[in-house]
Each structure stands twice: as C-alpha cells, then as structure tokens.
Design a protein around this motif. Structure first.
Motif, PDB file in Angstrom:
ATOM      1  N   ALA A  30      52.199 -40.837 -11.216  1.00  0.00           N
ATOM      2  CA  ALA A  30      51.516 -40.677 -10.408  1.00  0.00           C
ATOM      3  C   ALA A  30      50.759 -41.767 -11.088  1.00  0.00           C
ATOM      4  CB  ALA A  30      50.115 -39.475 -10.459  1.00  0.00           C
ATOM      5  N   TRP A  31      50.422 -41.966 -12.038  1.00  0.00           N
ATOM      6  CA  TRP A  31      49.950 -42.684 -13.355  1.00  0.00           C
ATOM      7  C   TRP A  31      50.753 -44.966 -12.314  1.00  0.00           C
ATOM      8  CZ3 TRP A  31      51.148 -47.126 -16.311  1.00  0.00           C
ATOM      9  CH2 TRP A  31      50.036 -48.125 -17.168  1.00  0.00           C
ATOM     10  N   PHE A  32      51.953 -44.876 -12.651  1.00  0.00           N
ATOM     11  CA  PHE A  32      53.026 -45.669 -12.638  1.00  0.00           C
ATOM     12  C   PHE A  32      52.905 -45.743 -11.125  1.00  0.00           C
ATOM     13  CE2 PHE A  32      55.047 -45.370 -16.325  1.00  0.00           C
ATOM     14  CZ  PHE A  32      55.202 -46.697 -17.062  1.00  0.00           C
ATOM     15  N   ALA A  33      53.257 -44.872  -9.761  1.00  0.00           N
ATOM     16  CA  ALA A  33      53.178 -44.977  -8.575  1.00  0.00           C
ATOM     17  C   ALA A  33      51.549 -46.226  -8.376  1.00  0.00           C
ATOM     18  CB  ALA A  33      52.898 -43.851  -7.588  1.00  0.00           C
ATOM     19  N   ALA A  34      50.680 -45.695  -9.245  1.00  0.00           N
ATOM     20  CA  ALA A  34      49.313 -46.238  -8.672  1.00  0.00           C
ATOM     21  C   ALA A  34      49.150 -47.631  -9.270  1.00  0.00           C
ATOM     22  CB  ALA A  34      48.172 -45.753  -9.311  1.00  0.00           C
ATOM     23  N   ARG A  35      49.831 -48.122  -9.860  1.00  0.00           N
ATOM     24  CA  ARG A  35      49.587 -48.867 -10.671  1.00  0.00           C
ATOM     25  C   ARG A  35      50.766 -50.033 -10.723  1.00  0.00           C
ATOM     26  NH1 ARG A  35      47.088 -45.540 -13.153  1.00  0.00           N
ATOM     27  NH2 ARG A  35      44.714 -45.599 -13.933  1.00  0.00           N
ATOM     28  N   LEU A  36      51.502 -49.990  -9.724  1.00  0.00           N
ATOM     29  CA  LEU A  36      53.086 -50.491  -9.726  1.00  0.00           C
ATOM     30  C   LEU A  36      52.864 -51.983  -8.961  1.00  0.00           C
ATOM     31  CD1 LEU A  36      56.214 -51.533 -10.434  1.00  0.00           C
ATOM     32  CD2 LEU A  36      56.663 -49.913  -8.312  1.00  0.00           C
ATOM     33  N   PRO A  37      51.607 -51.754  -7.942  1.00  0.00           N
ATOM     34  CA  PRO A  37      51.591 -53.184  -7.408  1.00  0.00           C
ATOM     35  C   PRO A  37      51.177 -54.333  -8.871  1.00  0.00           C
ATOM     36  CG  PRO A  37      51.319 -51.324  -5.779  1.00  0.00           C
ATOM     37  CD  PRO A  37      51.342 -50.875  -7.360  1.00  0.00           C
ATOM     38  N   SER A  38      50.369 -53.478  -9.347  1.00  0.00           N
ATOM     39  CA  SER A  38      49.662 -54.676  -9.930  1.00  0.00           C
ATOM     40  C   SER A  38      49.953 -54.855 -11.249  1.00  0.00           C
ATOM     41  CB  SER A  38      48.095 -53.772 -10.340  1.00  0.00           C
ATOM     42  OG  SER A  38      47.890 -52.650 -10.796  1.00  0.00           O
ATOM     43  N   LEU A  39      51.137 -54.013 -11.802  1.00  0.00           N
ATOM     44  CA  LEU A  39      52.320 -54.317 -12.453  1.00  0.00           C
ATOM     45  C   LEU A  39      53.241 -55.550 -12.059  1.00  0.00           C
ATOM     46  CD1 LEU A  39      53.010 -51.263 -14.325  1.00  0.00           C
ATOM     47  CD2 LEU A  39      51.745 -52.831 -15.556  1.00  0.00           C
ATOM     48  N   ALA A  40      53.711 -55.303 -10.786  1.00  0.00           N
ATOM     49  CA  ALA A  40      54.397 -56.220 -10.608  1.00  0.00           C
ATOM     50  C   ALA A  40      53.533 -57.582 -10.292  1.00  0.00           C
ATOM     51  CB  ALA A  40      54.604 -56.011  -9.076  1.00  0.00           C
ATOM     52  N   ARG A  41      52.539 -57.851 -10.140  1.00  0.00           N
ATOM     53  CA  ARG A  41      51.681 -59.206  -9.364  1.00  0.00           C
ATOM     54  C   ARG A  41      51.603 -59.345 -11.099  1.00  0.00           C
ATOM     55  NH1 ARG A  41      47.456 -56.551  -7.847  1.00  0.00           N
ATOM     56  NH2 ARG A  41      45.978 -56.851  -9.584  1.00  0.00           N
ATOM     57  N   LEU A  42      51.452 -59.007 -11.972  1.00  0.00           N
ATOM     58  CA  LEU A  42      50.713 -59.197 -13.583  1.00  0.00           C
ATOM     59  C   LEU A  42      51.841 -59.647 -13.988  1.00  0.00           C
ATOM     60  CD1 LEU A  42      48.917 -56.832 -15.245  1.00  0.00           C
ATOM     61  CD2 LEU A  42      48.004 -58.865 -13.846  1.00  0.00           C
ATOM     62  N   ALA A  43      53.596 -59.367 -13.596  1.00  0.00           N
ATOM     63  CA  ALA A  43      54.591 -59.893 -14.327  1.00  0.00           C
ATOM     64  C   ALA A  43      54.520 -61.541 -13.734  1.00  0.00           C
ATOM     65  CB  ALA A  43      55.320 -58.778 -13.462  1.00  0.00           C
ATOM     66  N   LYS A  44      53.752 -61.871 -11.801  1.00  0.00           N
ATOM     67  CA  LYS A  44      54.413 -63.057 -11.838  1.00  0.00           C
ATOM     68  C   LYS A  44      53.284 -64.082 -12.191  1.00  0.00           C
ATOM     69  CE  LYS A  44      56.499 -61.190  -7.331  1.00  0.00           C
ATOM     70  NZ  LYS A  44      55.992 -60.891  -5.830  1.00  0.00           N
ATOM     71  N   ALA A  45      52.381 -63.449 -12.640  1.00  0.00           N
ATOM     72  CA  ALA A  45      50.974 -64.967 -12.705  1.00  0.00           C
ATOM     73  C   ALA A  45      51.815 -65.352 -13.842  1.00  0.00           C
ATOM     74  CB  ALA A  45      50.092 -63.269 -13.352  1.00  0.00           C
ATOM     75  N   GLY A  46      50.764 -66.345 -14.166  1.00  0.00           N
ATOM     76  CA  GLY A  46      50.862 -67.297 -15.108  1.00  0.00           C
ATOM     77  C   GLY A  46      50.168 -68.652 -14.739  1.00  0.00           C
ATOM     78  N   ALA A  47      50.225 -69.201 -15.473  1.00  0.00           N
ATOM     79  CA  ALA A  47      49.315 -70.958 -15.963  1.00  0.00           C
ATOM     80  C   ALA A  47      50.336 -71.690 -14.239  1.00  0.00           C
ATOM     81  CB  ALA A  47      49.563 -71.546 -16.266  1.00  0.00           C
ATOM     82  N   GLN A  48      49.772 -72.395 -14.121  1.00  0.00           N
ATOM     83  CA  GLN A  48      50.307 -73.018 -13.026  1.00  0.00           C
ATOM     84  C   GLN A  48      51.030 -74.306 -13.439  1.00  0.00           C
ATOM     85  OE1 GLN A  48      47.081 -75.147  -9.901  1.00  0.00           O
ATOM     86  NE2 GLN A  48      49.119 -76.143  -9.373  1.00  0.00           N
ATOM     87  N   GLU A  49      51.944 -74.208 -13.186  1.00  0.00           N
ATOM     88  CA  GLU A  49      52.941 -75.411 -13.672  1.00  0.00           C
ATOM     89  C   GLU A  49      52.626 -76.494 -13.558  1.00  0.00           C
ATOM     90  OE1 GLU A  49      57.708 -75.468 -13.765  1.00  0.00           O
ATOM     91  OE2 GLU A  49      57.230 -73.792 -13.126  1.00  0.00           O
ATOM     92  N   GLY A  50      52.825 -77.096 -14.085  1.00  0.00           N
ATOM     93  CA  GLY A  50      52.680 -79.384 -14.101  1.00  0.00           C
ATOM     94  C   GLY A  50      51.229 -79.385 -14.646  1.00  0.00           C
ATOM     95  N   ALA A  51      50.657 -77.877 -14.865  1.00  0.00           N
ATOM     96  CA  ALA A  51      48.765 -78.562 -15.225  1.00  0.00           C
ATOM     97  C   ALA A  51      48.389 -77.650 -16.554  1.00  0.00           C
ATOM     98  CB  ALA A  51      48.195 -77.328 -14.470  1.00  0.00           C
ATOM     99  N   ALA A  52      47.558 -78.852 -17.123  1.00  0.00           N
ATOM    100  CA  ALA A  52      47.489 -78.918 -18.321  1.00  0.00           C
ATOM    101  C   ALA A  52      46.871 -77.681 -18.710  1.00  0.00           C
ATOM    102  CB  ALA A  52      46.456 -80.191 -19.070  1.00  0.00           C
ATOM    103  N   VAL A  53      46.500 -76.227 -19.901  1.00  0.00           N
ATOM    104  CA  VAL A  53      46.102 -74.990 -19.723  1.00  0.00           C
ATOM    105  C   VAL A  53      45.795 -75.360 -21.502  1.00  0.00           C
ATOM    106  CG1 VAL A  53      46.289 -73.141 -19.304  1.00  0.00           C
ATOM    107  CG2 VAL A  53      47.744 -74.346 -18.010  1.00  0.00           C
TER     108      VAL A  53
END
Length: 201
Positions: A30-53
């Motif tokens: 149940a924990w993973f079913a509720a949080r998998l969408p956010s986990l997938a989104r966080l895995a994709k997240a990152g600083a914008q490529e080419g931008a100074a970070v």
C-alpha cells in the motif's frame, strides 16, 4: 530541526529502507502504491541541463534522485508480481509504459547522468550507481528475456562502467595478498594461469 541532504540520505539508507523491507507485505504494498507516482517523478527530476546551478541545489537534487532509486529498488525486490502490477496501475498517469518507463529512466541516468558542478561528481556517481542497481533489480525481478539484460547491462559499454566505478580507485588486483612472500605470489599466479589455460576452448 532541518536535516541536510547527506543526513537524510543516511537516514534513508540506514533506517527507512530496512524498515520498508521488514514491513508486513500488505502495508508495504500500500505504501508503494500510494507513492510510486511521486517516486517516478523524483527520479526524473533534476536541474535544467545547461543552466547554471548552485552546487548546494544540485547536491540536493542528486540526493533526491538517489533516494528515489533506492526506494524503487526496494519496491522491485520486495513486492510480489501482483502487488507490483497494482502499484504500476496506480501510477499509470506518471508511468504509462509501467516497467519500461522506469527501466528507460534508470538506464539513462546510469549511463549518462553528469554533474554540472565538479564538487557534485561524487553525488552524481552515487545516483548513477543507484540507478544501475534499480534497473538491474527491475530486470532480475520482472524479465526473463535475455534482450532486456543486454539493454540494461552491457559488458562492453565502457561509458557505463566508467560512470559507475571511480577511476581513482585501484583496479589492479594481484592473485595473492601483498603481505604474502614473492614465492607465494608466484605460485598463486601460476595456479591462475593453469586455470585460465584449462578454460580455453
């Protein structure tokens, strides 16, 4: 109290992930079913490529990605096929191709994630290793076709291995420990050569 990224990562590795693995299967599913969408989104997240970070911001983003991959690995390793399918169905909006989307993202990060700030290279390498571990666990637990292994784990992909293994680490290992005498090391090398010769077709 506000914890830094390194402390939160340590808490995840030492406490949260083991507790999830020990949780009763229904609650864990149940924990993973509720949080998998956010986990997938966080895995994709990152600083914008080419931008100074700023280094601190990049380190935080990398820590978040690492945590997401660690949790995804726990999910694939511990959920039954039925539980995993239910979690993937719940995340269909974020993962329309289900396992294929997770595998594609993890493979991209394992092979090509680069640090924008030199001081973040160690953190980026940790994410690459977590992504590789995630996709390897996914493949092992969900696939039986050899082509999936070839896509995820290519022994000839020098770029992949260079991104996972720190080139500063020693990789030349003798067949006998350094404290052994020269005669012992020579005998060990001779045994190794005989074994190699025996394996030749």
């Amino acid at each position: 109290m506000v914890f830094g990224e390194e402390v939160r990562a340590a808490l995840l590795g030492a406490l949260a992930a083991p507790l999830l693995e020990l949780a009763p299967p229904p609650q864990r599913a149940a924990w993973f079913a509720a949080r998998l969408p956010s986990l997938a989104r966080l895995a994709k997240a990152g600083a914008q490529e080419g931008a100074a970070v700023a280094a601190a911001a990049e380190r935080g983003a990398l820590c978040t990605k690492w945590a997401a991959y660690r949790l995804l690995e726990v999910m694939y390793r511990t959920l039954s096929r039925q539980e995993l399918n239910a979690a993937l169905e719940a995340a269909a909006g974020q993962l329309p191709r289900k396992n294929a989307d997770v595998m594609a993202q993890a493979t991209r990060d394992a092979r090509g994630l680069a640090a924008q700030n030199a001081v973040c290279e160690a953190a980026a390498r940790r994410v690459r290793c977590a992504a590789f571990s995630c996709v390897a666990t996914l493949v092992r637990c969900t696939q039986a076709t050899p082509k999936f292994y070839a896509v995820a784990i290519d022994s000839k992909d020098d770029r992949l291995w260079a991104g996972l293994v720190d080139p500063a680490l020693p990789t030349d290992f003798d067949v006998a420990p350094a404290y052994a005498g020269e005669a012992a090391r020579g005998a060990a090398r001779a045994r190794l050569e005989r074994a190699r010769a025996a394996l030749q077709p």
